[in-house]
Motif scaffolding. Structure first.
Motif, PDB file in Angstrom:
ATOM      1  N   ASP A  59       6.906   5.956  -4.010  1.00  0.00           N
ATOM      2  CA  ASP A  59       6.527   5.997  -2.599  1.00  0.00           C
ATOM      3  C   ASP A  59       5.547   7.157  -2.370  1.00  0.00           C
ATOM      4  O   ASP A  59       5.867   8.316  -2.614  1.00  0.00           O
ATOM      5  CB  ASP A  59       7.791   6.194  -1.754  1.00  0.00           C
ATOM      6  N   LYS A  60       4.344   6.812  -1.918  1.00  0.00           N
ATOM      7  CA  LYS A  60       3.351   7.819  -1.549  1.00  0.00           C
ATOM      8  C   LYS A  60       3.086   7.831  -0.042  1.00  0.00           C
ATOM      9  O   LYS A  60       2.193   8.532   0.416  1.00  0.00           O
ATOM     10  CB  LYS A  60       2.021   7.539  -2.256  1.00  0.00           C
ATOM     11  N   LYS A  61       3.855   7.037   0.694  1.00  0.00           N
ATOM     12  CA  LYS A  61       3.512   6.772   2.098  1.00  0.00           C
ATOM     13  C   LYS A  61       4.492   7.377   3.101  1.00  0.00           C
ATOM     14  O   LYS A  61       4.083   7.848   4.166  1.00  0.00           O
ATOM     15  CB  LYS A  61       3.446   5.253   2.309  1.00  0.00           C
ATOM     16  N   THR A  62       5.786   7.365   2.788  1.00  0.00           N
ATOM     17  CA  THR A  62       6.793   7.736   3.777  1.00  0.00           C
ATOM     18  C   THR A  62       6.671   9.182   4.226  1.00  0.00           C
ATOM     19  O   THR A  62       6.713   9.487   5.423  1.00  0.00           O
ATOM     20  CB  THR A  62       8.203   7.488   3.211  1.00  0.00           C
ATOM     21  N   GLU A 106       4.515  12.708   4.363  1.00  0.00           N
ATOM     22  CA  GLU A 106       3.126  13.156   4.330  1.00  0.00           C
ATOM     23  C   GLU A 106       2.869  14.089   3.145  1.00  0.00           C
ATOM     24  O   GLU A 106       3.608  15.048   2.922  1.00  0.00           O
ATOM     25  CB  GLU A 106       2.778  13.865   5.639  1.00  0.00           C
ATOM     26  N   ASP A 114       4.282  12.556  -3.050  1.00  0.00           N
ATOM     27  CA  ASP A 114       4.387  11.392  -3.941  1.00  0.00           C
ATOM     28  C   ASP A 114       5.665  11.575  -4.748  1.00  0.00           C
ATOM     29  O   ASP A 114       5.876  12.622  -5.371  1.00  0.00           O
ATOM     30  CB  ASP A 114       3.161  11.330  -4.861  1.00  0.00           C
ATOM     31  N   GLU A 164       0.831  -1.202   0.000  1.00  0.00           N
ATOM     32  CA  GLU A 164       0.000   0.000   0.000  1.00  0.00           C
ATOM     33  C   GLU A 164       0.868   1.255   0.000  1.00  0.00           C
ATOM     34  O   GLU A 164       1.608   1.522   0.939  1.00  0.00           O
ATOM     35  CB  GLU A 164      -0.911   0.003   1.235  1.00  0.00           C
ATOM     36  N   GLY A 165       0.796   2.002  -1.103  1.00  0.00           N
ATOM     37  CA  GLY A 165       1.512   3.270  -1.183  1.00  0.00           C
ATOM     38  C   GLY A 165       2.951   3.178  -1.616  1.00  0.00           C
ATOM     39  O   GLY A 165       3.620   4.209  -1.787  1.00  0.00           O
ATOM     40  N   ARG A 166       3.477   1.969  -1.829  1.00  0.00           N
ATOM     41  CA  ARG A 166       4.888   1.826  -2.198  1.00  0.00           C
ATOM     42  C   ARG A 166       5.056   0.750  -3.262  1.00  0.00           C
ATOM     43  O   ARG A 166       4.318  -0.236  -3.284  1.00  0.00           O
ATOM     44  CB  ARG A 166       5.734   1.454  -0.984  1.00  0.00           C
TER      45      ARG A 166
END
Length: 747
Positions: A575-578, A580, A583, A522-524
């Motif tokens: 990476d959209k997660k690391t 805040e 993206d 999720e997100g990566r």
């Protein structure tokens, strides 16, 4: 005695009652491939009695039920199992061996060589229209955005997708399954043509840098499959304005919401920007273009779906360059180009079968006029006129075998009719490529799947046929880790621009070997790929110099004795997660390639291949400022350049390298800003985006190559039309609010 008898009777009745409700223990073990599995629900059907297996697969529970019952074993990842049991006064021990539940979502998917954006559940990297529009330096073009993905080389002086050591013409682009001929606008040597197609026309894409499906052919290096949008959610109107273009369009959704139609119109002119920026290119006629398109979509009562898209595009420009020849002062080239493209597709389910059929037609005209200037006097021009008519038809029938297995087959016809006129060189090239293909997706389990296909083609011009097998295998290594292997044989006709005289030619051929490991959570997304490509039967050419055109040479096909290879490693991380609201993605490509083709005298590193390419993209949307900030950076190791000439030795004409070297490394940092003034206004009637984009913000003076004089003693660099370019524009939509889409895709 009566009292004692009553007591005895009461005791017997009580014991009988207790016996009837005594607890019986049911236990056992649940396994998958002989190994215990946990969290399996074990239930006595139609009762509340049951248990869940532990880490070793063991379960145990008690019940007061009696008689014939069904014991069920259930879990979302496994097929349900039911076992009949008889419950009396004895404890029961029962085991169960489960089978994996085949799921379209959980199943591993073959992804070697492909980056897919049409299905988010299966995507390695998503490049949606919003992604493309918000990638700094992409200029809203699909092909430019792909330059920031691994495997694609940065070649600024020529249009096309240069994939893993392949030329720009060795990658093909498809729309809803049909081939797009002349995807890029007409242009002059040294200046790349632009995408003709509006990015917002497409809802997704599959970019394959190798090992692509047997449904597609005639591409040695890779394929880009574009999927057009379906019915819009509601009617809308769009306007765009900037110093270099004006555009307007609409989409009208029918009241029954089963059909829609729309159109756009645009005009562009670069003359105003010539007064603002210091251009490297002397445009005697500022680049300008006129384009329009029309579309309709119809959903039938039986579930069928028709899509039509038609467009017209015209452009012209004139370029003046300082002459490298002493006989004249300047060389002038003027272009007038026209193009039209039409695409009709149909999709319909017939029971267990799905039919996809489509046809496309395109016409392209490129009118180039070459002249010379001496003492401010221009000579009479010589004309290079090319015209082409292209028709493509394709039909695919697919049947699902189970949730993750399917078989599909079909045929394709691709007809080409081209004419060229340049002084004494004239030609009329005609070819019909007939193809049949079959392919199957085989899902053995959620952890193992394969794709096997074959394609056969026949060319009427060559008078020859080929058979191209293709195979891919995917295996899940762990929960988020998968691996893929792919192999394929690919054929492509010689480029028609080289066919200017008689020659015994054959298909060009390449073999792809690809290994991929990727991790998707999720997100990566992390993707590593290694590849090897072997080229055979590449075209070798010699030069024709028309009378009175000593500065213009035409390469003409000689034979298919060329060969080459390309091998390398690629890394992609998104990476959209690391961080805040940020993206970002990073891609790196290492390429080792050599070729002996066209007029190369020996096997050389191609002048379009860079050994190292690094790209980074970062996006941040700041809601409180209503602002999106986008950055991109590209570095490419300097490419080689060659000045190849001919000479006669022992009555034999041979090619030789007269000058060669390596270009300076390519560097470009781009930045763009998207401002949404109506963000947060619930009563806003329009969705507006204001855009400021600066390409090559640091002003790096990049060089794409060198031109040489006829004797090789003088040279001039091939450079971008302008080092740094600033774009300012406003895009306004009425009827549909895309604010949340813009925010979500920037986070």
């Amino acid at each position: 005695m009566k009292t004692q008898g009553k007591k005895l009777l009461l005791l017997i009745s009580f014991l009988t009652f207790i016996a009837g409700y005594s607890q019986v223990k049911i236990s056992g073990k649940v396994t998958f491939k002989s190994k215990g599995i946990n969290e399996i629900n074990v239930t006595l059907k139609d009762t509340y009695d049951g248990a869940t297996t532990d880490a070793q697969g063991n379960f145990s529970f008690e019940t007061s039920e009696k008689g014939n019952h069904i014991l069920t074993f259930t879990h979302p990842k496994y097929q349900d199992v039911e076992k009949a049991i008889v419950i009396d006064n004895q404890n029961i021990n029962i085991n169960a061996e489960l089978k994996e539940q085949i799921s379209e979502i959980d199943a591993v998917v073959v992804s070697a060589g492909s980056i897919e954006a049409s299905d988010k559940k299966r995507a390695t990297a998503l490049l949606t229209p919003i992604d493309i529009y918000t990638t700094a330096g992409a200029d809203g073009q699909i092909s430019s955005a792909l330059n920031y993905l691994p495997g694609v080389q940065k070649v600024g002086e020529s249009e096309g997708l240069f994939i893993r050591g392949g030329t720009g013409t060795e990658a093909k682009i498809f729309m809803d399954g049909s081939l797009i001929n002349n995807y890029f606008s007409n242009s002059v040597p040294g200046i790349a043509g632009r995408d003709r197609f509006n990015t917002s026309l497409f809802k997704g894409n599959i970019f394959s840098s190798g090992g692509y499906s047997a449904l597609y052919g005639q591409a040695l290096s890779g394929a880009l499959m574009l999927e057009s949008v379906d019915l819009p959610d509601q009617s809308s109107y769009d306007f765009g304005i900037s110093p270099i273009f004006l555009s307007a369009g609409f989409q009208k959704l029918g009241e029954d919401k089963n059909h829609s139609f729309g159109a756009t119109l645009g005009y562009s002119l670069l003359s105003l920007m010539q007064n603002v920026f210091n251009f490297n290119t002397d445009f005697i006629d500022a680049p300008q273009g006129l384009n329009g398109d029309f579309n309709f979509r119809i959903k039938t009562k039986s579930g069928g779906f028709f899509k039509y898209y038609g467009m017209y595009d015209s452009n012209k420009m004139g370029v003046k360059t300082e002459s490298l020849e002493p006989e004249y002062d300047f060389a002038l080239i003027r272009l007038k180009g026209k193009n039209t493209y039409h695409n009709l597709s149909f999709k319909q389910k017939f029971g267990k079968y799905l039919l996809n059929a489509g046809t496309s037609y395109s016409y392209n005209r490129s009118d180039l006029n070459f002249s010379k200037e001496v003492n401010d006097k221009e000579s009479d021009p010589s004309q290079l006129l090319t015209e082409g008519n292209y028709i493509n038809f394709k039909a695919v029938l697919e049947r699902k075998i189970n949730k993750i297995s399917a078989v599909r087959a079909g045929f394709e016809l691709n007809n080409t009719n081209e004419k060229l006129n340049f002084t004494e060189v004239q030609k009329n090239y005609q070819d019909l490529i007939s193809s049949v293909f079959a392919e199957t997706d085989l899902g053995f389990s959620n952890a193992l799947s394969a794709k096997v296909g074959v394609r056969a083609e026949h060319s009427s011009f060559l008078g020859k046929s080929n058979i191209a097998p293709r195979f891919a295998l995917a295996y899940r290594l762990a929960k988020d880790w998968t691996s893929s292997l792919a192999y394929g044989l690919f054929y492509q006709n010689p480029e028609s621009r080289y066919i200017n005289g008689p020659a015994d030619l054959d298909f060009q051929k390449s073999q792809h070997y690809i290994f991929q490991v990727q991790r998707a959570s999720e997100g990566r997304s992390l993707r590593f790929e290694a590849f090897y490509k072997k080229y055979d039967q590449l075209i070798k050419t010699f030069n024709i110099t028309p009378d009175n055109q000593q500065n213009q040479q035409i390469q003409t096909a000689l034979n298919n004795s060329g060969y080459g290879y390309a091998k390398g490693l690629e890394l992609f991380w998104r990476d959209k997660k690391t961080f805040e609201n940020i993206d970002y993605w990073i891609s790196y490509s290492f390429l080792d390639s050599k070729r002996d083709f066209t007029n190369y005298p020996v096997s050389l590193k191609p002048n379009f291949a860079s050994a190292h390419t690094l790209s980074a993209v970062a996006k941040r949307f700041i809601p409180e400022w209503k602002l999106g900030v986008n950055l991109s950076y590209t570095y490419a190791k300097g490419r080689p350049y060659y000045d190849i000439a001919t000479k006669t030795e022992n009555s034999r004409v041979i090619n030789y390298i007269r000058n060669e070297g390596t270009l300076k490394d390519y560097n470009a940092l781009n930045i763009s800003f998207n401002y949404l003034p109506n963000l947060g206004k619930k009563d806003a009637k329009a969705f507006t985006v204001l855009v400021l984009s600066i390409s090559n913000v640091l002003g790096s003076k990049n060089v794409y190559g060198y031109n040489f004089s006829m004797d090789g003693t003088r040279s001039s660099s091939v450079v971008p039309p302008v080092n740094t370019f600033v774009f300012v524009g406003a895009f306004i939509s009425f009827g549909v609010d895309r604010t949340q889409d813009a925010i979500n895709n920037n986070l």
